[in-house]
Design a protein around this motif. Structure first.
Motif, PDB file in Angstrom:
ATOM      1  N   ASN A 149       9.414 -42.448  41.351  1.00 20.81           N
ATOM      2  CA  ASN A 149       9.929 -42.938  42.625  1.00 20.81           C
ATOM      3  C   ASN A 149      10.189 -44.442  42.541  1.00 20.81           C
ATOM      4  O   ASN A 149       9.270 -45.227  42.328  1.00 20.81           O
TER       5      ASN A 149
ATOM      6  N   SER B   4       2.328 -40.161  50.714  1.00 25.66           N
ATOM      7  CA  SER B   4       2.812 -40.369  49.344  1.00 25.66           C
ATOM      8  C   SER B   4       2.075 -39.513  48.323  1.00 25.66           C
ATOM      9  O   SER B   4       2.022 -39.835  47.141  1.00 25.66           O
TER      10      SER B   4
ATOM     11  N   TYR C 111       4.732 -44.454  41.270  1.00 30.43           N
ATOM     12  CA  TYR C 111       5.968 -45.173  41.582  1.00 30.43           C
ATOM     13  C   TYR C 111       6.430 -45.898  40.329  1.00 30.43           C
ATOM     14  O   TYR C 111       5.748 -45.898  39.299  1.00 30.43           O
TER      15      TYR C 111
ATOM     16  N   ARG D 155       0.166 -46.363  43.681  1.00 29.34           N
ATOM     17  CA  ARG D 155       0.559 -47.165  44.835  1.00 29.34           C
ATOM     18  C   ARG D 155      -0.537 -47.192  45.904  1.00 29.34           C
ATOM     19  O   ARG D 155      -0.346 -47.758  46.981  1.00 29.34           O
TER      20      ARG D 155
END
Length: 281
Positions: free
Chosen positions: A172, A192, A199, A231
Motif C-alpha cells: 500500500n 488498516s 505500507y 504503520r
C-alpha cells in the motif's frame, strides 16, 4: 539509459520518474494525463496502453533500453470488475509484448501485494513474516489482474529470453505528505488490518524500481516490496491476535514492529532495502 515509465504521473509513478532522472537516466513518461504542477523531469507522451497499436507506435518512437510499468486502474472496488481486469491485463500484455519485440533489455512491472491473495477477508499467512512463495486465489478482479501480469511475464520470459523481467509486489503506497492519515488508524486499528498494517513510502517505490532496473537478474523474478516496519503503534503480535482470532504463528525471532512482508529476496537480488518510515517523519 533511456527508460519509459508508464503511469509516471501517478501516486507511485511520479516518484519512479524522479528517482530515475536523479540517477541520470533519460526518462519518458507514458500516461493519459499530464500534470504540469508536478514539475516532473523528462519527456511526456500520451498513450492509451490498452490499445496495442498505440503502444507499439510510442515505444518504437522512443526505443527505450528499459521499461518501468506502473500504469493501471488502481481501484480494487467501486466499479465494474471487468473494466478493472480488462484494462490492467491488456495494458500489461501490450507493453510487455512490445518490449520483447523491440528487444528492451529490462522490464520492471508493478504487481501488487494483492497478488498474494492474502488481502482476502479471513485469509492469513502460514507464518509471519512471509515471502513470495505464500500465495492464494483471490476473488478480487484487481488482485487477479495483477497476478495475471506475473503469469504473462512467465510466458514472455520464454518467448523473449534476451529481456529480463522483474515484478514488484508493491505494498500500500503512502506519499510522503500523507502520513497524517495514520493517526486515525491508530485510534481504530481495524481500518488498516487488511494487509496486516503494512505500507510502503512512495519514495521507496522509486528506489525499488531503480534497483531492479539497474540490476543484473535474468529470466523472470517476482519480489515483495514494503516498508521495514508496520504503520501501527501497537505490536503486530497483539494486533494479529486481536483482529485475526488469536493468530500467533510468528517466527521465533520476529521483531514486533517489523512488517509481515519479508523483502529478503529483493535485497538479495538487487541490494534494495526500504529507506523511509513514518517513524522518521
Amino acid at each position: 539509459m533511456r527508460v519509459v515509465v508508464t503511469g509516471g504521473t501517478g501516486r507511485a509513478g511520479q516518484w519512479v520518474v524522479r528517482q530515475l532522472a536523479e540517477a541520470g537516466h533519460e526518462v519518458v513518461n507514458f500516461d493519459v494525463a499530464r500534470r504540469p504542477e508536478l514539475e516532473l523531469p523528462g519527456e511526456f507522451c500520451r498513450v492509451e496502453l490498452a490499445d496495442a497499436g498505440r503502444v507499439y507506435d510510442a515505444l518504437f518512437q522512443f526505443r527505450p533500453e528499459g521499461i518501468c510499468h506502473l500504469a493501471a486502474n488502481p481501484a480494487p472496488s467501486g466499479q465494474a470488475q471487468i473494466d478493472v481486469f480488462n484494462n490492467n491485463v491488456l495494458s500489461a500484455y501490450n507493453i510487455m509484448q512490445a518490449a520483447g519485440d523491440l528487444g528492451v533489455s529490462r522490464v520492471v512491472y508493478a504487481s501488487s501485494e494483492m497478488a498474494t491473495g492474502l488481502l482476502t477477508e479471513g485469509k492469513v499467512p502460514s507464518q509471519i513474516p512471509f515471502n513470495e512463495a505464500e500465495r492464494y486465489p483471490s476473488p478480487n478482479a484487481y488482485a487477479l489482474s495483477k497476478y495475471m501480469s506475473e503469469v504473462i511475464a512467465d510466458s514472455l520470459a520464454v518467448r523473449y529470453p534476451q529481456t529480463a523481467w522483474v515484478g514488484l509486489r508493491i505494498n500500500n503506497v503512502i506519499p510522503p505528505d500523507d502520513y497524517d492519515r495514520f493517526a486515525d488508524e491508530w485510534e481504530d486499528p481495524g481500518r488498516s488490518k487488511g494487509n496486516f498494517w503494512s505500507y510502503i513510502d512512495a519514495r521507496d517505490v522509486g528506489t525499488a524500481y531503480r534497483a531492479a532496473l539497474e540490476g543484473t537478474s535474468t529470466g523472470h523474478e517476482v519480489c515483495l516490496i514494503a516498508a521495514a516496519d508496520t504503520r501501527a503503534k501497537r505490536g503486530l503480535r497483539e494486533l494479529m491476535a486481536e483482529f485475526y482470532d488469536g493468530y500467533d504463528r510468528f517466527a521465533p525471532d520476529f521483531d514486533d514492529s517489523r512488517s509481515a512482508f519479508d523483502c529478503t529476496k529483493m535485497q538479495t537480488l538487487f541490494g534494495w532495502t526500504p529507506s523511509y518510515s513514518w517513524r522518521d517523519q
